[in-house]
Each structure stands twice: as structure tokens, then as C-alpha cells.
Design a protein around this motif. Sequence first.
Motif, PDB file in Angstrom:
ATOM      1  N   SER A  53       0.827  -1.212   0.000  1.00 55.22           N
ATOM      2  CA  SER A  53       0.000   0.000   0.000  1.00 55.22           C
ATOM      3  C   SER A  53       0.860   1.260   0.000  1.00 55.22           C
ATOM      4  CB  SER A  53      -0.931   0.014   1.208  1.00 55.22           C
ATOM      5  OG  SER A  53      -1.819  -1.074   1.149  1.00 55.22           O
ATOM      6  N   SER A  57       1.002   3.999  -3.045  1.00 54.70           N
ATOM      7  CA  SER A  57       0.667   5.402  -2.801  1.00 54.70           C
ATOM      8  C   SER A  57       1.754   6.348  -3.292  1.00 54.70           C
ATOM      9  CB  SER A  57       0.391   5.649  -1.317  1.00 54.70           C
ATOM     10  OG  SER A  57       1.594   5.621  -0.568  1.00 54.70           O
ATOM     11  N   GLU A  62      -2.699   8.510 -10.518  1.00 56.16           N
ATOM     12  CA  GLU A  62      -3.786   7.638 -10.081  1.00 56.16           C
ATOM     13  C   GLU A  62      -3.933   6.442 -11.013  1.00 56.16           C
ATOM     14  OE1 GLU A  62      -7.532   9.454  -9.161  1.00 56.16           O
ATOM     15  OE2 GLU A  62      -6.573  11.106  -8.097  1.00 56.16           O
ATOM     16  N   GLN A  65      -1.368   3.981  -9.939  1.00 54.65           N
ATOM     17  CA  GLN A  65      -1.787   3.405  -8.660  1.00 54.65           C
ATOM     18  C   GLN A  65      -2.875   2.370  -8.866  1.00 54.65           C
ATOM     19  OE1 GLN A  65      -2.862   6.859  -6.355  1.00 54.65           O
ATOM     20  NE2 GLN A  65      -0.740   7.432  -5.977  1.00 54.65           N
TER      21      GLN A  65
END
Length: 80
Positions: A53, A57, A62, A65
Motif C-alpha cells: 500500500s 501510494s 492515479e 496506482q
Amino acid sequence: MEAMAKALSRLGRTTTEALLDPTGQAAQKFQQLGIQAESLRGMGLEEVFLAVSQNISELSSEAEQGAAAFNIFGRAGEEV
């Protein structure tokens, strides 16, 4: 809650696969996040989840991710 359970289940399978074959596809998924498969040995699932995680991050977009979460957690990764 169900999505998290599925994500953790998939993470457990991916971790096991990476440890059994450190040059295989599962290990490469971790390597894309800067995590060497061998470093997962001895870690609990919670520790692996936190490391993954954290590294997800730190990805710059995005889209990256989301793709990384999908690679490690499967479809449930989109919801976690």
C-alpha cells in the motif's frame, strides 16, 4: 468489507507465488513496486499489505496506482 477480504486473499496468493518462484510473474508484480520477493519472507500478510500500500501510494499518477493495485489485489484492488 468483502472487497478487503478478497483483496487480502489475492495478496496472500500472489505473495506465496512470488516466494515460490522469485523470477516469476508474481514476483515481477512486486518488483514493479520496488519490492523484492525475498524481502517478503517472514512477513505477515498485514506487513505485506502495508508495504504494498505504501509503495502504491508513492506512484506518481492515479492511473499507475490503480493498475498496480489491480496487479497485486485483483479486481478487489479497485475498491480497497
